[in-house]
Write a protein that holds these residues in place. Sequence first.
Motif, PDB file in Angstrom:
ATOM      1  N   ILE A 111      -4.247  -2.538  -3.196  1.00  0.00           N
ATOM      2  CA  ILE A 111      -3.258  -1.971  -2.273  1.00  0.00           C
ATOM      3  C   ILE A 111      -3.158  -2.826  -1.014  1.00  0.00           C
ATOM      4  O   ILE A 111      -2.064  -3.110  -0.516  1.00  0.00           O
ATOM      5  CB  ILE A 111      -3.628  -0.519  -1.906  1.00  0.00           C
ATOM      6  CG1 ILE A 111      -3.533   0.376  -3.145  1.00  0.00           C
ATOM      7  CG2 ILE A 111      -2.705   0.019  -0.810  1.00  0.00           C
ATOM      8  CD1 ILE A 111      -4.014   1.785  -2.906  1.00  0.00           C
ATOM      9  N   MET A 112      -4.293  -3.245  -0.498  1.00  0.00           N
ATOM     10  CA  MET A 112      -4.313  -4.077   0.710  1.00  0.00           C
ATOM     11  C   MET A 112      -3.499  -5.351   0.516  1.00  0.00           C
ATOM     12  O   MET A 112      -2.730  -5.760   1.387  1.00  0.00           O
ATOM     13  CB  MET A 112      -5.750  -4.447   1.059  1.00  0.00           C
ATOM     14  CG  MET A 112      -6.533  -3.345   1.741  1.00  0.00           C
ATOM     15  SD  MET A 112      -6.052  -3.131   3.452  1.00  0.00           S
ATOM     16  CE  MET A 112      -6.662  -4.651   4.155  1.00  0.00           C
ATOM     17  N   VAL A 113      -3.631  -5.981  -0.655  1.00  0.00           N
ATOM     18  CA  VAL A 113      -2.981  -7.260  -0.898  1.00  0.00           C
ATOM     19  C   VAL A 113      -1.507  -7.081  -1.234  1.00  0.00           C
ATOM     20  O   VAL A 113      -0.634  -7.735  -0.672  1.00  0.00           O
ATOM     21  CB  VAL A 113      -3.698  -8.029  -2.029  1.00  0.00           C
ATOM     22  CG1 VAL A 113      -2.932  -9.285  -2.398  1.00  0.00           C
ATOM     23  CG2 VAL A 113      -5.114  -8.386  -1.597  1.00  0.00           C
ATOM     24  N   GLU A 114      -1.193  -6.148  -2.132  1.00  0.00           N
ATOM     25  CA  GLU A 114       0.180  -5.978  -2.598  1.00  0.00           C
ATOM     26  C   GLU A 114       1.116  -5.451  -1.519  1.00  0.00           C
ATOM     27  O   GLU A 114       2.290  -5.805  -1.478  1.00  0.00           O
ATOM     28  CB  GLU A 114       0.210  -5.030  -3.805  1.00  0.00           C
ATOM     29  CG  GLU A 114      -0.404  -5.630  -5.063  1.00  0.00           C
ATOM     30  CD  GLU A 114      -0.281  -4.699  -6.261  1.00  0.00           C
ATOM     31  OE1 GLU A 114       0.271  -3.588  -6.089  1.00  0.00           O
ATOM     32  OE2 GLU A 114      -0.738  -5.072  -7.353  1.00  0.00           O
TER      33      GLU A 114
ATOM     34  N   ALA B  26      -4.308 -11.268   2.163  1.00  0.00           N
ATOM     35  CA  ALA B  26      -3.452 -11.639   1.036  1.00  0.00           C
ATOM     36  C   ALA B  26      -3.296 -13.152   0.932  1.00  0.00           C
ATOM     37  O   ALA B  26      -3.279 -13.717  -0.173  1.00  0.00           O
ATOM     38  CB  ALA B  26      -2.085 -10.970   1.191  1.00  0.00           C
ATOM     39  N   LYS B  27      -3.171 -13.819   2.072  1.00  0.00           N
ATOM     40  CA  LYS B  27      -2.947 -15.257   2.069  1.00  0.00           C
ATOM     41  C   LYS B  27      -4.173 -16.042   1.624  1.00  0.00           C
ATOM     42  O   LYS B  27      -4.062 -17.184   1.184  1.00  0.00           O
ATOM     43  CB  LYS B  27      -2.517 -15.724   3.464  1.00  0.00           C
ATOM     44  CG  LYS B  27      -1.131 -15.240   3.856  1.00  0.00           C
ATOM     45  CD  LYS B  27      -0.756 -15.737   5.243  1.00  0.00           C
ATOM     46  CE  LYS B  27       0.654 -15.281   5.628  1.00  0.00           C
ATOM     47  NZ  LYS B  27       1.047 -15.751   6.969  1.00  0.00           N
TER      48      LYS B  27
ATOM     49  N   CYS C 282       1.623   2.718   4.913  1.00  0.00           N
ATOM     50  CA  CYS C 282       1.712   1.936   3.680  1.00  0.00           C
ATOM     51  C   CYS C 282       0.733   2.446   2.625  1.00  0.00           C
ATOM     52  O   CYS C 282       1.057   2.520   1.436  1.00  0.00           O
ATOM     53  CB  CYS C 282       1.479   0.457   3.957  1.00  0.00           C
ATOM     54  SG  CYS C 282      -0.142   0.053   4.623  1.00  0.00           S
ATOM     55  N   PHE C 283      -0.486   2.847   3.060  1.00  0.00           N
ATOM     56  CA  PHE C 283      -1.468   3.368   2.126  1.00  0.00           C
ATOM     57  C   PHE C 283      -1.087   4.763   1.652  1.00  0.00           C
ATOM     58  O   PHE C 283      -1.238   5.105   0.488  1.00  0.00           O
ATOM     59  CB  PHE C 283      -2.854   3.403   2.773  1.00  0.00           C
ATOM     60  CG  PHE C 283      -3.434   2.045   3.001  1.00  0.00           C
ATOM     61  CD1 PHE C 283      -3.936   1.296   1.948  1.00  0.00           C
ATOM     62  CD2 PHE C 283      -3.465   1.497   4.266  1.00  0.00           C
ATOM     63  CE1 PHE C 283      -4.456   0.042   2.145  1.00  0.00           C
ATOM     64  CE2 PHE C 283      -3.978   0.234   4.479  1.00  0.00           C
ATOM     65  CZ  PHE C 283      -4.478  -0.493   3.416  1.00  0.00           C
TER      66      PHE C 283
END
Length: 219
Positions: free
Chosen positions: A205-208, A216-217, A141-142
């Motif tokens: 990036i971590m959150v999206e 994210a939560k 993902c990164f």
Amino acid sequence: MRVSIQEICKFASVTPTSRNFTGGKNIIDHDHLLTCGTVCYDSDYYQSLAFCLQTTSLKSEPHEINGQISKNGKIIGIECSCAVGAGTTYKHIVAVLLFCNRNNLEEFKDITCTDKKCVLSALHKSALENYEMKPLLEHKCFEEKLKKDEKVKEKKSRKSGNAVAKTPSNDNTPADTSTSTDPSPCLSNGLTELSETEYDEFLRIMVEDNLQSALAKHM
């Protein structure tokens, strides 16, 4: 011969939408069922043996599931070594039964008592390799996000360069149309500390890209 879905639902008292039914399906789909074979069979039934990873403790000894299935596809009995394995509705048991639905019991490989420990050890070690910790930047993902960001930066840089090239120069100095191709600072080898800008980008990036993560939560 395969075990029918109807037989599984009847024996385990589940439906295809039940929690343990979907949980058993997930065990197979995520390769947590290490192996399933036969240890012996006679003229009336198959004696099956399966091993399954412990979801909450992957490095611990896998669960052992033993079952008896008749030659006409009827489930005689099955039990798991886990704490609640005495019940017939648990997801580990359902996973093995679903495996018996997807595969022909007559083609199951034999697992002898002498090679059971060696087979289990090798399969367990191989499965755990999928869960070895890696640097965050090596996760897909990164990697994809950083590549996408680089393309956007390059595109903006080209537009900026073209704009500079079209602007008249009073001193007849050639316009600088070079574009930056330096990789993102986040990809630099040996990076031990992020700047404030890099940290904000990393957090974004971590959150999206991980909307269901705890981070994210709680943002």
